[in-house]
Design a protein around this motif. Structure first.
Motif, mmCIF file in Angstrom:
data_model
loop_
_atom_site.group_PDB
_atom_site.id
_atom_site.type_symbol
_atom_site.label_atom_id
_atom_site.label_comp_id
_atom_site.label_asym_id
_atom_site.label_seq_id
_atom_site.Cartn_x
_atom_site.Cartn_y
_atom_site.Cartn_z
ATOM 1 N N TRP A 1 -14.317 29.362 15.329
ATOM 2 C CA TRP A 1 -15.112 29.342 14.091
ATOM 3 C C TRP A 1 -16.447 28.730 14.478
ATOM 4 O O TRP A 1 -16.582 27.517 14.576
ATOM 5 C CB TRP A 1 -14.399 28.506 13.034
ATOM 6 N N THR B 1 -19.685 29.506 13.158
ATOM 7 C CA THR B 1 -20.733 29.346 12.138
ATOM 8 C C THR B 1 -20.100 29.610 10.777
ATOM 9 O O THR B 1 -18.876 29.579 10.636
ATOM 10 C CB THR B 1 -21.928 30.282 12.419
ATOM 11 N N ASN B 2 -20.957 29.827 9.739
ATOM 12 C CA ASN B 2 -20.464 30.093 8.379
ATOM 13 C C ASN B 2 -19.683 28.906 7.805
ATOM 14 O O ASN B 2 -18.511 29.016 7.454
ATOM 15 C CB ASN B 2 -19.605 31.362 8.323
ATOM 16 N N ASN B 3 -20.379 27.764 7.710
ATOM 17 C CA ASN B 3 -19.843 26.590 7.017
ATOM 18 C C ASN B 3 -18.511 26.134 7.591
ATOM 19 O O ASN B 3 -17.527 25.925 6.878
ATOM 20 C CB ASN B 3 -19.685 26.881 5.519
ATOM 21 N N CYS C 1 -30.511 25.661 9.677
ATOM 22 C CA CYS C 1 -30.755 26.043 11.076
ATOM 23 C C CYS C 1 -31.982 25.354 11.640
ATOM 24 O O CYS C 1 -32.047 25.090 12.838
ATOM 25 C CB CYS C 1 -30.875 27.557 11.206
ATOM 26 N N ARG D 1 -27.819 26.424 -1.531
ATOM 27 C CA ARG D 1 -26.624 26.863 -0.802
ATOM 28 C C ARG D 1 -26.468 28.376 -0.867
ATOM 29 O O ARG D 1 -26.076 29.018 0.120
ATOM 30 C CB ARG D 1 -25.383 26.164 -1.351
ATOM 31 N N ASN E 1 -27.398 31.429 2.595
ATOM 32 C CA ASN E 1 -26.316 32.306 3.059
ATOM 33 C C ASN E 1 -26.381 33.655 2.357
ATOM 34 O O ASN E 1 -25.393 34.141 1.802
ATOM 35 C CB ASN E 1 -24.949 31.639 2.820
ATOM 36 N N TYR F 1 -16.485 36.015 -1.320
ATOM 37 C CA TYR F 1 -16.250 37.161 -0.441
ATOM 38 C C TYR F 1 -16.751 38.441 -1.106
ATOM 39 O O TYR F 1 -16.330 38.802 -2.210
ATOM 40 C CB TYR F 1 -14.753 37.273 -0.145
ATOM 41 N N ASN G 1 -30.857 33.832 5.929
ATOM 42 C CA ASN G 1 -29.882 33.164 6.794
ATOM 43 C C ASN G 1 -30.468 31.853 7.286
ATOM 44 O O ASN G 1 -31.273 31.827 8.210
ATOM 45 C CB ASN G 1 -29.510 34.058 7.982
ATOM 46 N N LYS H 1 -28.268 29.099 7.824
ATOM 47 C CA LYS H 1 -27.088 28.296 8.132
ATOM 48 C C LYS H 1 -27.226 27.548 9.462
ATOM 49 O O LYS H 1 -27.796 28.057 10.416
ATOM 50 C CB LYS H 1 -25.839 29.186 8.194
ATOM 51 N N SER I 1 -25.294 26.192 12.763
ATOM 52 C CA SER I 1 -24.115 26.578 13.537
ATOM 53 C C SER I 1 -23.204 25.383 13.775
ATOM 54 O O SER I 1 -23.628 24.225 13.646
ATOM 55 C CB SER I 1 -24.535 27.169 14.882
ATOM 56 N N GLU I 2 -21.975 25.653 14.139
ATOM 57 C CA GLU I 2 -21.019 24.590 14.429
ATOM 58 C C GLU I 2 -21.447 23.763 15.637
ATOM 59 O O GLU I 2 -21.272 22.545 15.664
ATOM 60 C CB GLU I 2 -19.626 25.182 14.675
#
Length: 396
Positions: A45, A47-49, A73, A221, A225, A231, A240, A242, A244-245
């Protein structure tokens, strides 16, 4: 210690074999960071929160004392998204004495940055000059906290409230700092932080928006995104932004060393204060009082008349010694494109900014710089000033 004949600008050998930089990245515990990286890879996992981003945001909220801190980012995208989420349009008042990302984040969205002069004592936007720049097209003010010192928060906020304007603070320099006992991040409609690699606290690349406004946080928020509210459900225009992890993992590791980084910066600042004391024409920007500072920048002003040498001559002499000092924020945003073409006469309204961009110098600090390095840097500055005529003659 060198004598004048050994100055590199006069033909001597550089004092430092390796270059010393203003913003060389601070690195925390590598093993802790790599442990987080391995966990990320195991989870797949990226990225994406993800888990790291969620934890990073929670810890930032706790540190700053705010309801919402939204990781991004980078700080430029954070500014752009926040400006749009606040509904800024038309004209927004900003200082020219700032990094060019501040006005760019407006101009990128066809909002006109209206440049305001600075207070020569604080280097920040002068609230006494803001009111005269407000027009029917003005929708907001952006104050910039320079060098980790709060700008005139109360005065700017009062103007914004009274004139029904949005109040945004660019806090790129001020992570971990406070104002009147309250952490930077909790003022105005929102505040934006930078966690770029050159900042004392970094996430490789990154930034964050802090706010206590629930509706604004919800919009940001969504916007960071692509406007996704679930979904396959897009309810808002977005982009975009966001984090990244892997960046959040670096942020969590850096948070564990935050006080250590600040302590080293404070030590370095004190060493510069001692080494540059009573040097004619050199003013170290003061960091005083009971507020919390990150001491991220060591900034001096060079008064050519008193010092006997122009700031740029000193800069060249330091570079020759591999001391990579920086001119912040030269030559001022109003003298960069596209603004110098849009506003060719802006300098006439910015006399303090025009003067300051010729005088400011930022010196190397951070964990890559030792106290011994600073003693030598100060001795070289003193020696260059003592031999200003020789240095100026060589450069001429």
């Amino acid at each position: 210690m060198k004598d004048s004949s050994e100055l590199a600008i006069l033909g001597g050998t550089p004092a430092f074999t390796n270059q010393l930089y203003v913003g060389r990245p601070n690195i925390g515990d590598r093993s802790a960071f790599m442990g987080r990286v391995n966990d990320i890879l195991d989870r797949r996992w990226l990225t994406n929160n993800g888990i790291c981003v969620q934890e990073f945001e929670r810890r930032l909220e706790a540190l700053l004392g705010v309801k919402h801190c939204i990781a991004m980012c980078n700080a430029t995208v954070a500014l752009e998204i926040t400006i749009r989420a606040l509904g800024m349009t038309g004209e927004v008042i900003v200082p020219s004495f700032t990094f060019v990302a501040t006005p760019h984040s407006l101009q990128w969205q066809q909002i006109t940055p209206v440049f305001c002069d600075i207070d020569p004592e604080t280097h920040s936007i002068d609230p006494r000059r803001v009111e005269s720049l407000i027009t029917p097209r003005t929708t907001g003010i952006i104050g910039v906290h320079l060098w980790g010192k709060p700008c005139a928060i109360e005065a700017l906020t009062e103007i914004a409230h009274r004139r029904n304007l949005r109040m945004l603070f660019d806090a790129a320099h001020a992570f971990g700092c406070s104002h009147n006992g309250r952490m930077i991040g909790s003022f105005g409609d929102a505040e934006v932080f930078s966690f770029h690699a050159t900042k004392f606290f970094n996430t490789f690349e990154g930034g964050a928006v802090a706010t206590n406004d629930d509706e604004l946080a919800a919009r940001i928020r969504l916007m960071k995104n692509f406007g996704f509210a679930g979904y396959d459900t897009v309810v808002y225009i977005g982009t975009n932004g966001k984090m990244s992890e892997i960046s959040a993992a670096m942020g969590l590791t850096s948070l564990e060393h935050l006080e250590e980084f600040i302590a080293i910066n404070r030590r370095n600042y004190a060493a510069y204060a001692s080494g540059l004391a009573d040097l004619p024409g050199v003013r170290l920007v003061p960091l005083e009082g009971t507020d919390r500072y990150n001491y991220q920048y060591v900034v001096i002003e060079i008064n050519e008349q008193a010092a006997g040498i122009h700031r740029d001559a000193l800069l060249q002499a330091l570079h020759a010694e591999n001391i990579m000092a920086r001119r912040y924020f030269y030559p001022g945003c109003h003298r960069m494109e596209p603004y110098r073409s849009y506003f060719p006469n802006a300098g006439l309204l910015l006399p303090e900014t025009e003067l300051l961009v010729q005088r400011v110098l930022s010196l190397p600090t951070g964990t890559a710089v030792t106290e011994e390095d600073i003693i030598n840097i100060c001795a070289i500055i003193r020696l260059v000033l003592e031999n200003g005529v020789k240095v100026a003659k060589v450069l001429a």
